[in-house]
Scaffold this motif. Sequence first.
Motif, mmCIF file in Angstrom:
data_model
loop_
_atom_site.group_PDB
_atom_site.id
_atom_site.type_symbol
_atom_site.label_atom_id
_atom_site.label_comp_id
_atom_site.label_asym_id
_atom_site.label_seq_id
_atom_site.Cartn_x
_atom_site.Cartn_y
_atom_site.Cartn_z
ATOM 1 N N ALA A 135 0.834 -1.207 0.000
ATOM 2 C CA ALA A 135 0.000 0.000 0.000
ATOM 3 C C ALA A 135 0.867 1.255 0.000
ATOM 4 C CB ALA A 135 -0.910 -0.009 1.222
ATOM 5 N N GLN A 137 -0.054 4.809 1.489
ATOM 6 C CA GLN A 137 -1.122 5.550 2.158
ATOM 7 C C GLN A 137 -0.659 6.912 2.662
ATOM 8 O OE1 GLN A 137 -3.470 3.218 4.989
ATOM 9 N NE2 GLN A 137 -2.064 1.501 4.701
ATOM 10 N N THR A 143 2.792 8.847 14.549
ATOM 11 C CA THR A 143 4.244 8.730 14.387
ATOM 12 C C THR A 143 4.540 7.631 13.368
ATOM 13 O OG1 THR A 143 6.332 8.511 15.613
ATOM 14 C CG2 THR A 143 4.508 7.121 16.326
ATOM 15 N N VAL A 144 5.792 7.526 12.975
ATOM 16 C CA VAL A 144 6.179 6.605 11.897
ATOM 17 C C VAL A 144 7.293 5.680 12.369
ATOM 18 C CG1 VAL A 144 7.024 6.400 9.533
ATOM 19 C CG2 VAL A 144 5.702 8.400 10.207
ATOM 20 N N SER A 145 7.136 4.396 12.091
ATOM 21 C CA SER A 145 8.220 3.452 12.305
ATOM 22 C C SER A 145 8.914 3.215 10.972
ATOM 23 C CB SER A 145 7.674 2.128 12.854
ATOM 24 O OG SER A 145 8.726 1.199 13.000
ATOM 25 N N ILE B 163 0.030 4.360 14.104
ATOM 26 C CA ILE B 163 1.442 4.448 13.736
ATOM 27 C C ILE B 163 1.614 3.965 12.299
ATOM 28 C CG2 ILE B 163 3.800 3.672 14.283
ATOM 29 C CD1 ILE B 163 1.021 3.308 16.793
ATOM 30 N N GLY B 164 2.272 4.761 11.510
ATOM 31 C CA GLY B 164 2.543 4.358 10.139
ATOM 32 C C GLY B 164 3.832 3.558 10.053
ATOM 33 N N ILE B 165 3.885 2.631 9.111
ATOM 34 C CA ILE B 165 5.153 1.976 8.770
ATOM 35 C C ILE B 165 5.622 2.603 7.470
ATOM 36 C CG2 ILE B 165 6.292 -0.181 8.147
ATOM 37 C CD1 ILE B 165 4.322 -1.622 9.952
ATOM 38 N N ALA B 166 6.797 3.176 7.523
ATOM 39 C CA ALA B 166 7.299 3.962 6.403
ATOM 40 C C ALA B 166 7.294 3.161 5.103
ATOM 41 C CB ALA B 166 8.711 4.452 6.703
ATOM 42 N N HIS B 167 6.919 3.829 4.035
ATOM 43 C CA HIS B 167 7.041 3.244 2.695
ATOM 44 C C HIS B 167 8.489 3.428 2.252
ATOM 45 C CE1 HIS B 167 6.454 2.439 -1.516
ATOM 46 N NE2 HIS B 167 5.207 2.094 -1.293
ATOM 47 N N TRP B 169 10.033 3.680 -0.538
ATOM 48 C CA TRP B 169 10.414 4.521 -1.680
ATOM 49 C C TRP B 169 9.602 5.804 -1.795
ATOM 50 C CZ3 TRP B 169 9.193 -0.831 -2.684
ATOM 51 C CH2 TRP B 169 10.307 -1.640 -2.584
ATOM 52 N N GLU B 170 8.509 5.891 -1.049
ATOM 53 C CA GLU B 170 7.675 7.099 -1.069
ATOM 54 C C GLU B 170 7.830 7.763 0.296
ATOM 55 O OE1 GLU B 170 5.794 8.063 -3.667
ATOM 56 O OE2 GLU B 170 6.237 6.336 -4.941
ATOM 57 N N LYS B 171 8.670 8.781 0.347
ATOM 58 C CA LYS B 171 9.079 9.322 1.639
ATOM 59 C C LYS B 171 7.924 9.907 2.459
ATOM 60 C CE LYS B 171 13.404 8.298 1.594
ATOM 61 N NZ LYS B 171 13.795 7.173 2.462
ATOM 62 N N ASP B 172 6.859 10.344 1.780
ATOM 63 C CA ASP B 172 5.754 10.955 2.525
ATOM 64 C C ASP B 172 4.555 10.017 2.644
ATOM 65 O OD1 ASP B 172 5.232 11.003 -0.150
ATOM 66 O OD2 ASP B 172 4.220 12.943 -0.128
ATOM 67 N N LYS B 173 4.763 8.729 2.346
ATOM 68 C CA LYS B 173 3.662 7.772 2.429
ATOM 69 C C LYS B 173 4.010 6.646 3.407
ATOM 70 C CE LYS B 173 0.972 9.215 -1.093
ATOM 71 N NZ LYS B 173 1.757 10.312 -1.659
ATOM 72 N N VAL B 174 2.979 5.941 3.827
ATOM 73 C CA VAL B 174 3.207 4.784 4.687
ATOM 74 C C VAL B 174 2.614 3.543 4.040
ATOM 75 C CG1 VAL B 174 3.360 6.118 6.809
ATOM 76 C CG2 VAL B 174 1.130 5.259 6.064
ATOM 77 N N ALA B 175 3.227 2.395 4.342
ATOM 78 C CA ALA B 175 2.799 1.142 3.729
ATOM 79 C C ALA B 175 1.712 0.457 4.560
ATOM 80 C CB ALA B 175 4.001 0.213 3.562
ATOM 81 N N TRP B 176 1.773 0.623 5.866
ATOM 82 C CA TRP B 176 0.739 0.102 6.757
ATOM 83 C C TRP B 176 0.444 1.167 7.806
ATOM 84 C CZ3 TRP B 176 4.624 -3.424 5.304
ATOM 85 C CH2 TRP B 176 4.197 -4.630 4.727
ATOM 86 N N VAL B 177 -0.757 1.106 8.347
ATOM 87 C CA VAL B 177 -1.058 1.873 9.553
ATOM 88 C C VAL B 177 -1.448 0.881 10.638
ATOM 89 C CG1 VAL B 177 -2.523 3.622 10.618
ATOM 90 C CG2 VAL B 177 -1.817 3.882 8.234
#
Lengths: 167, 270
Positions: A135, A137, A143-145, B163-167, B169-177
């Motif tokens: 995904a 998103q 916060t971000v891990s 909490i987002g898990i960083a994507h 390759w997309e610095k301002d996106k997350v892969a999971w929440v």
Amino acid sequence: MRRGIATIIGTAVGTVLLIGAKYGTQTLDAANASAGAPAQQAVAGAGSTPTAAAGATKQSKATAKPAAPNPPASGLKDGTFTGAGGQEAYGTITVSVTVQNGRISKATGSCAGCQGLSVSITGGALPTLQQETLAKQSASIATVSGATQTSEGYRASLQSALDAAKA
Amino acid sequence: MSPAGAGSPGGTGVVAGASGLRRVEFIMGTAISLQLADALPAATVERLAEQTFAWLREVDERFSTYKVDSEVNRLDRGELTAERGSPDLRKVLDACADLWRATDGYFDAHATGRLDPSGYVKGWAVQVASDRLMAAGATNHWINAGGDVRLRGGPAPGMPWRIGIAHPWEKDKVAWVLAGTDLAIATSGTYERGFHVVDPHTGEAVSALCSVTVVGPDLGTADAYATAVVAMGTPGLDWLARLATRTGYESAVITEDGRAFSSAGLPVAS
């Protein structure tokens, strides 16, 4: 497909292999068998009905037939592996497993001299991670891990932006 | 990597009051962000924040491989024995030994040829800091140390932290929440520029797993597992699946070629 009965040729997975016979259940637990060796051991453990318990603990040598030149990191070589057979009160149980791409794809059991008995093998499937769509998103988060940021990397990160927004 | 703990504490953005406090300091070579969300008196919140960062700076002084006189360096030089070291040092060394065994040697505090427990220390230090905040009555907070997060409670009564898990390759996106009220979330990976992972058994660079996140009760443990799995490469996927079954540490992985994997119990936000 019954993959996952890995223990018989000795990954340390610890899955228990059950051979159910008509008059009892014999548990084969080869968790202690060593991985990667040309000849591996299958250890027949306890845990049986009185009928089957007569043959309790014994060891048998398994013979590895074909083997891939480069075993995968699971420690399992591709091929079909047949145990030498364990003598039980009611006959000799022989187990074969087929390994494909480092995973057990098939396990079969047969019983010589076991008149009127059937042998079935059950084993829990090895757990696997589920594949899903990656995904992308832009959700509301606190916060971000992420992989380790240096102080420099932080300044250009989403976490930095989140911190700035809250400050 | 910049030297751990380079520079003086650089607190920015202090907001104390009924809505809590947010602060960032640069310690252990990375940014450590703290959010306190309890409706405590401003002076109390300020004191708790100061105690939290004081502890993290203390850990850096004692455990950094970049500080000449740290306990870790004195031990490495033979000027100190583990037996004569602090209880914290022994605890860290014991944990590293346990994790080495638990990960088939893929988590290795001696991987660089010298003692370097940094891969465990950061998560452990944050875990201890979070435990202390809980004990002090700050039951709604999170601490994020360079992407490794320990959270408790939530932003408001009855609400979990998201909490987002960083994507990668997309610095301002997350892969999971993810969502939770009591989680340790650690991510290791190869996508940060200049970050290389080596299989400790072969000495060869590994890159198959781009991002590995491990979620569970203890941050030091989660961080060590995530680091180890990156070094395992693709077989680490099965290792993580078994880990989830055995221990309840859940996981999310992104491979170099853009595939995503997660364990069944990953606490994904609804």
